[in-house]
Design a protein around this motif. Structure first.
Motif, PDB file in Angstrom:
ATOM      1  N   GLU A 190      -7.294   4.158  -4.046  1.00 51.76           N
ATOM      2  CA  GLU A 190      -8.069   5.298  -4.539  1.00 51.76           C
ATOM      3  C   GLU A 190      -9.324   5.555  -3.718  1.00 51.76           C
ATOM      4  OE1 GLU A 190      -8.244   3.699  -8.542  1.00 51.76           O
ATOM      5  OE2 GLU A 190      -6.949   5.346  -9.194  1.00 51.76           O
ATOM      6  N   ASP A 191      -9.642   4.663  -2.775  1.00 49.62           N
ATOM      7  CA  ASP A 191     -10.821   4.853  -1.937  1.00 49.62           C
ATOM      8  C   ASP A 191     -10.569   5.820  -0.783  1.00 49.62           C
ATOM      9  OD1 ASP A 191     -12.177   3.073  -3.546  1.00 49.62           O
ATOM     10  OD2 ASP A 191     -11.737   1.346  -2.258  1.00 49.62           O
ATOM     11  N   LEU A 192      -9.301   6.166  -0.539  1.00 46.77           N
ATOM     12  CA  LEU A 192      -8.988   7.082   0.553  1.00 46.77           C
ATOM     13  C   LEU A 192      -9.261   8.519   0.130  1.00 46.77           C
ATOM     14  CD1 LEU A 192      -5.594   5.635   1.848  1.00 46.77           C
ATOM     15  CD2 LEU A 192      -7.877   5.278   2.798  1.00 46.77           C
ATOM     16  N   MET A 193      -9.832   9.292   1.022  1.00 42.19           N
ATOM     17  CA  MET A 193     -10.071  10.706   0.749  1.00 42.19           C
ATOM     18  C   MET A 193      -8.756  11.470   0.904  1.00 42.19           C
ATOM     19  SD  MET A 193     -13.267  10.956   0.070  1.00 42.19           S
ATOM     20  CE  MET A 193     -13.696  12.661   0.299  1.00 42.19           C
ATOM     21  N   ASP A 194      -8.576  12.540   0.129  1.00 43.16           N
ATOM     22  CA  ASP A 194      -7.398  13.399   0.238  1.00 43.16           C
ATOM     23  C   ASP A 194      -6.129  12.551   0.266  1.00 43.16           C
ATOM     24  OD1 ASP A 194      -5.935  15.751   0.473  1.00 43.16           O
ATOM     25  OD2 ASP A 194      -5.992  15.691   2.659  1.00 43.16           O
ATOM     26  N   ASN A 195      -5.931  11.789  -0.792  1.00 42.74           N
ATOM     27  CA  ASN A 195      -4.893  10.775  -0.802  1.00 42.74           C
ATOM     28  C   ASN A 195      -3.504  11.360  -1.093  1.00 42.74           C
ATOM     29  OD1 ASN A 195      -3.463   8.441  -0.848  1.00 42.74           O
ATOM     30  ND2 ASN A 195      -4.779   7.384  -2.292  1.00 42.74           N
ATOM     31  N   HIS A 196      -2.864  11.890  -0.053  1.00 40.83           N
ATOM     32  CA  HIS A 196      -1.499  12.421  -0.196  1.00 40.83           C
ATOM     33  C   HIS A 196      -0.501  11.301  -0.477  1.00 40.83           C
ATOM     34  CE1 HIS A 196      -1.776  11.154   3.979  1.00 40.83           C
ATOM     35  NE2 HIS A 196      -0.485  10.955   3.923  1.00 40.83           N
ATOM     36  N   GLN A 197      -0.864  10.066  -0.112  1.00 44.91           N
ATOM     37  CA  GLN A 197       0.046   8.942  -0.330  1.00 44.91           C
ATOM     38  C   GLN A 197       0.312   8.719  -1.813  1.00 44.91           C
ATOM     39  OE1 GLN A 197      -1.886   5.712   1.718  1.00 44.91           O
ATOM     40  NE2 GLN A 197      -0.958   6.261   3.669  1.00 44.91           N
ATOM     41  N   SER A 198      -0.690   8.983  -2.649  1.00 42.89           N
ATOM     42  CA  SER A 198      -0.486   8.785  -4.087  1.00 42.89           C
ATOM     43  C   SER A 198       0.569   9.750  -4.614  1.00 42.89           C
ATOM     44  CB  SER A 198      -1.796   8.947  -4.856  1.00 42.89           C
ATOM     45  OG  SER A 198      -2.254  10.280  -4.800  1.00 42.89           O
ATOM     46  N   GLU A 199       0.624  10.961  -4.056  1.00 41.42           N
ATOM     47  CA  GLU A 199       1.638  11.938  -4.490  1.00 41.42           C
ATOM     48  C   GLU A 199       3.044  11.424  -4.198  1.00 41.42           C
ATOM     49  OE1 GLU A 199       0.624  15.593  -2.546  1.00 41.42           O
ATOM     50  OE2 GLU A 199      -1.366  15.632  -3.459  1.00 41.42           O
ATOM     51  N   LEU A 200       3.242  10.847  -3.020  1.00 39.92           N
ATOM     52  CA  LEU A 200       4.546  10.284  -2.658  1.00 39.92           C
ATOM     53  C   LEU A 200       4.906   9.133  -3.595  1.00 39.92           C
ATOM     54  CD1 LEU A 200       7.004   9.899  -0.772  1.00 39.92           C
ATOM     55  CD2 LEU A 200       5.541   8.455   0.661  1.00 39.92           C
ATOM     56  N   ALA A 201       3.978   8.217  -3.784  1.00 38.66           N
ATOM     57  CA  ALA A 201       4.243   7.051  -4.639  1.00 38.66           C
ATOM     58  C   ALA A 201       4.532   7.477  -6.069  1.00 38.66           C
ATOM     59  CB  ALA A 201       3.048   6.099  -4.602  1.00 38.66           C
ATOM     60  N   GLU A 202       3.758   8.405  -6.593  1.00 42.53           N
ATOM     61  CA  GLU A 202       3.942   8.847  -7.973  1.00 42.53           C
ATOM     62  C   GLU A 202       5.269   9.590  -8.146  1.00 42.53           C
ATOM     63  OE1 GLU A 202       0.233  10.845  -8.632  1.00 42.53           O
ATOM     64  OE2 GLU A 202      -0.846   8.926  -8.768  1.00 42.53           O
ATOM     65  N   GLU A 203       5.662  10.381  -7.160  1.00 41.70           N
ATOM     66  CA  GLU A 203       6.945  11.096  -7.243  1.00 41.70           C
ATOM     67  C   GLU A 203       8.118  10.110  -7.214  1.00 41.70           C
ATOM     68  OE1 GLU A 203       9.827  13.984  -7.565  1.00 41.70           O
ATOM     69  OE2 GLU A 203       7.661  14.204  -7.879  1.00 41.70           O
ATOM     70  N   LEU A 204       8.057   9.115  -6.338  1.00 36.27           N
ATOM     71  CA  LEU A 204       9.132   8.120  -6.266  1.00 36.27           C
ATOM     72  C   LEU A 204       9.160   7.236  -7.512  1.00 36.27           C
ATOM     73  CD1 LEU A 204       8.882   7.258  -2.474  1.00 36.27           C
ATOM     74  CD2 LEU A 204      10.792   8.407  -3.618  1.00 36.27           C
ATOM     75  N   ALA A 205       7.996   6.996  -8.113  1.00 36.28           N
ATOM     76  CA  ALA A 205       7.948   6.242  -9.372  1.00 36.28           C
ATOM     77  C   ALA A 205       8.549   7.073 -10.500  1.00 36.28           C
ATOM     78  CB  ALA A 205       6.511   5.846  -9.704  1.00 36.28           C
ATOM     79  N   HIS A 257       0.871  -1.172   0.000  1.00 36.29           N
ATOM     80  CA  HIS A 257       0.000   0.000   0.000  1.00 36.29           C
ATOM     81  C   HIS A 257       0.914   1.229   0.000  1.00 36.29           C
ATOM     82  CE1 HIS A 257       0.298   1.151   4.440  1.00 36.29           C
ATOM     83  NE2 HIS A 257       1.084   0.099   4.311  1.00 36.29           N
ATOM     84  N   ALA A 258       0.341   2.408  -0.082  1.00 33.42           N
ATOM     85  CA  ALA A 258       1.155   3.620  -0.255  1.00 33.42           C
ATOM     86  C   ALA A 258       1.534   4.294   1.054  1.00 33.42           C
ATOM     87  CB  ALA A 258       0.428   4.603  -1.174  1.00 33.42           C
ATOM     88  N   GLY A 259       1.548   3.544   2.153  1.00 27.72           N
ATOM     89  CA  GLY A 259       1.973   4.124   3.422  1.00 27.72           C
ATOM     90  C   GLY A 259       3.466   4.424   3.403  1.00 27.72           C
ATOM     91  N   SER A 260       3.847   5.595   3.879  1.00 27.66           N
ATOM     92  CA  SER A 260       5.252   6.009   3.790  1.00 27.66           C
ATOM     93  C   SER A 260       6.181   5.078   4.562  1.00 27.66           C
ATOM     94  CB  SER A 260       5.422   7.455   4.266  1.00 27.66           C
ATOM     95  OG  SER A 260       4.989   7.592   5.601  1.00 27.66           O
TER      96      SER A 260
END
Length: 178
Positions: free
Chosen positions: A114-129, A92-95
């Protein structure tokens, strides 16, 4: 791509972790026959799923011809041994899970919930990808990500030195420099 000769390989573990959350869509995606076959084609022999608070129960299987051996559990006092022994981590996208896997230099696929509201975790994952430290997927794209991934293309993550940031914050708050 040629089929891998699994008789010559030792155990190659894929460890899936959802942390303490419920992320049934990731567990369901990993439990599909197509994902298990894609992992097997990539040379992985075992799949262990840490399913957290989820209610979806994956299918255990002994790993016969053309498939991986599958096991699962809900929680463990420590997943460190699973991470250390993994040849691939799907997380999962937990830091915490992301950075622990990167610290151990494990090939990593981060699946964004994608079910999480205000998903800041996706920003971290996408930046590292984007920086090629990991692969980023959604539950519905996991099969494609596994099929197309080349773990050798990943760049080892080098943690930064936080000292300058800490000194700046201390100065900003009025604390003396050390």
């Amino acid at each position: 791509m040629s089929e891998v000769d699994h008789s010559m390989n030792s155990k190659r573990l894929v460890f899936v972790t959802v942390g303490t959350t419920c992320f049934d869509s990731l567990v369901r995606a990993v439990d599909t026959q197509e994902v298990k076959e894609a992992l097997f084609r990539k040379g992985y022999t075992h799949l262990v799923i840490q399913m957290g608070r989820g209610t979806y129960i994956p299918t255990k299987s002994p790993g016969e011809d053309g498939s991986v051996d599958v096991d699962y559990f809900t929680f463990s006092s420590s997943i460190a041994d699973y991470l250390k022994s993994a040849s691939l981590v799907i997380s999962h996208a937990g830091s915490g899970s992301i950075f622990e896997s990167l610290r151990l230099k494990k090939p990593l696929i981060v699946v964004v919930n994608e079910d999480l509201m205000d998903n800041h975790q996706s920003e971290l994952a996408e930046e590292l990808a984007e920086r090629k430290h990991l692969f980023c997927a959604r539950p519905q794209t996991l099969y494609q990500t596994i099929s197309e991934m080349d773990p050798e293309s990943l760049i080892v993550y080098q943690p930064g030195d936080a000292t300058p940031v800490a000194k700046f914050i201390n100065r900003f708050l009025g604390f003396p420099d050390d």
